[in-house]
Design a protein around this motif. Structure first.
Motif, PDB file in Angstrom:
ATOM      1  N   LYS A 276       0.565   9.119  -4.396  1.00  0.00           N
ATOM      2  CA  LYS A 276      -0.361   8.680  -5.146  1.00  0.00           C
ATOM      3  C   LYS A 276      -1.379   8.100  -6.197  1.00  0.00           C
ATOM      4  CE  LYS A 276      -3.555   7.882  -2.240  1.00  0.00           C
ATOM      5  NZ  LYS A 276      -4.873   7.655  -0.695  1.00  0.00           N
ATOM      6  N   SER A 277      -1.495   7.201  -6.798  1.00  0.00           N
ATOM      7  CA  SER A 277      -2.777   7.357  -8.387  1.00  0.00           C
ATOM      8  C   SER A 277      -3.540   7.258  -7.738  1.00  0.00           C
ATOM      9  CB  SER A 277      -1.985   7.119  -9.312  1.00  0.00           C
ATOM     10  OG  SER A 277      -1.783   5.631  -9.314  1.00  0.00           O
ATOM     11  N   VAL A 278      -5.011   7.383  -8.489  1.00  0.00           N
ATOM     12  CA  VAL A 278      -6.346   6.813  -8.222  1.00  0.00           C
ATOM     13  C   VAL A 278      -7.068   6.952  -9.219  1.00  0.00           C
ATOM     14  CG1 VAL A 278      -8.802   6.959  -6.811  1.00  0.00           C
ATOM     15  CG2 VAL A 278      -5.877   7.403  -5.414  1.00  0.00           C
TER      16      VAL A 278
ATOM     17  N   GLU B  43     -10.145  -3.209 -10.077  1.00  0.00           N
ATOM     18  CA  GLU B  43      -8.907  -3.371  -9.941  1.00  0.00           C
ATOM     19  C   GLU B  43      -8.561  -3.820 -11.432  1.00  0.00           C
ATOM     20  OE1 GLU B  43      -6.929  -5.336  -6.937  1.00  0.00           O
ATOM     21  OE2 GLU B  43      -8.672  -4.048  -5.180  1.00  0.00           O
TER      22      GLU B  43
ATOM     23  N   LEU C 286     -14.316   5.430  -8.690  1.00  0.00           N
ATOM     24  CA  LEU C 286     -13.231   4.316  -8.256  1.00  0.00           C
ATOM     25  C   LEU C 286     -13.343   3.749  -9.197  1.00  0.00           C
ATOM     26  CD1 LEU C 286     -12.905   4.329  -4.596  1.00  0.00           C
ATOM     27  CD2 LEU C 286     -11.662   6.008  -5.987  1.00  0.00           C
TER      28      LEU C 286
ATOM     29  N   THR D  67      -7.301  10.974   1.121  1.00  0.00           N
ATOM     30  CA  THR D  67      -8.151  10.570   0.262  1.00  0.00           C
ATOM     31  C   THR D  67      -9.148  11.507  -0.871  1.00  0.00           C
ATOM     32  OG1 THR D  67      -9.882  10.700   1.772  1.00  0.00           O
ATOM     33  CG2 THR D  67      -8.044   8.731   1.890  1.00  0.00           C
ATOM     34  N   VAL D  68      -9.389  10.803  -1.873  1.00  0.00           N
ATOM     35  CA  VAL D  68      -9.772  11.688  -3.003  1.00  0.00           C
ATOM     36  C   VAL D  68     -11.704  12.105  -2.600  1.00  0.00           C
ATOM     37  CG1 VAL D  68     -10.896  11.590  -5.025  1.00  0.00           C
ATOM     38  CG2 VAL D  68      -9.181  10.573  -4.624  1.00  0.00           C
TER      39      VAL D  68
ATOM     40  N   VAL E 211     -10.467   6.763 -11.270  1.00  0.00           N
ATOM     41  CA  VAL E 211     -11.423   6.888 -11.360  1.00  0.00           C
ATOM     42  C   VAL E 211     -12.581   6.824 -12.376  1.00  0.00           C
ATOM     43  CG1 VAL E 211     -11.048   8.444  -8.894  1.00  0.00           C
ATOM     44  CG2 VAL E 211     -11.236   9.630 -11.296  1.00  0.00           C
TER      45      VAL E 211
ATOM     46  N   CYS F 123      -9.028  16.753  -2.190  1.00  0.00           N
ATOM     47  CA  CYS F 123      -8.605  15.766  -1.392  1.00  0.00           C
ATOM     48  C   CYS F 123      -8.905  16.059   0.116  1.00  0.00           C
ATOM     49  CB  CYS F 123      -6.558  15.168  -1.482  1.00  0.00           C
ATOM     50  SG  CYS F 123      -5.542  16.148  -1.227  1.00  0.00           S
TER      51      CYS F 123
ATOM     52  N   SER G  76       0.526  -1.417  -0.033  1.00  0.00           N
ATOM     53  CA  SER G  76      -0.253  -0.111  -0.258  1.00  0.00           C
ATOM     54  C   SER G  76       0.736   1.301   0.166  1.00  0.00           C
ATOM     55  CB  SER G  76      -1.237   0.020   1.523  1.00  0.00           C
ATOM     56  OG  SER G  76      -0.346   0.280   2.492  1.00  0.00           O
TER      57      SER G  76
END
Length: 159
Positions: free
Chosen positions: A45-47, A85, A82, A65-66, A49, A154, A28
């Motif tokens: 970090k990349s998120v 995976e 989001l 967090t976004v 969406v 964020c 993580s």
């Protein structure tokens, strides 16, 4: 796995200067910061969406967090959620699962960077595997992300 050719090619084409830093394998972004002995707010970090039209990448400090609703309003998009995976693994099939570099432009993804990353004099990025980071100066990171959108989306970490 080493750095994906797509990422190294993108960085080279833009003349980005960086150092590769090895660390103990992690699962993580919080664990990566601990293993690499860096402050989590310096780790980008990349998120991923998406909405019904397309995916995009949000880049933010690892300790934040976004806020999806705020991000959706900022981008003028509806039903932002989001990505799962499996979708992320398909998009970044040249990266280890869960080690997506926060440089969506290299994969043709629209990218937005949270302004909180502009406060760091050094920024660290996932390199595409779970045991290496790229270390960049603030100026190098800023130049690399100059084509991305910027804004505040964020939530600050709890004290």
């Amino acid at each position: 796995m080493s750095m994906p050719l797509r990422l190294s090619g993108y960085l080279d084409a833009r003349g980005a200067r960086y150092e590769v830093r090895a660390h103990q394998p992690s699962r993580s972004s919080a664990e990566t910061a601990r293993m690499a002995h860096i402050l989590p707010h310096r780790l980008a970090k990349s998120v991923i969406v998406e909405d019904d039209s397309r995916c995009m990448m949000a880049v933010l400090p690892a300790d934040r967090t976004v806020m999806l609703g705020h991000l959706a309003r900022l981008l003028g998009r509806k039903d932002l959620r989001l990505s799962d995976e499996n979708r992320i693994a398909m998009l970044f099939d040249d990266c280890d699962q869960g080690a997506v570099p926060p440089v969506g432009m290299a994969w043709g993804l629209e990218t937005i960077v949270d302004d909180a990353l502009e406060a760091s004099d050094v920024v660290y990025l996932e390199s595409g595997d779970h045991a290496h980071l790229l270390q960049m100066s603030h100026d190098q990171f800023h130049a690399l992300m100059s084509t991305a959108q910027h804004g505040h989306f964020c939530k600050a970490p709890l004290p």
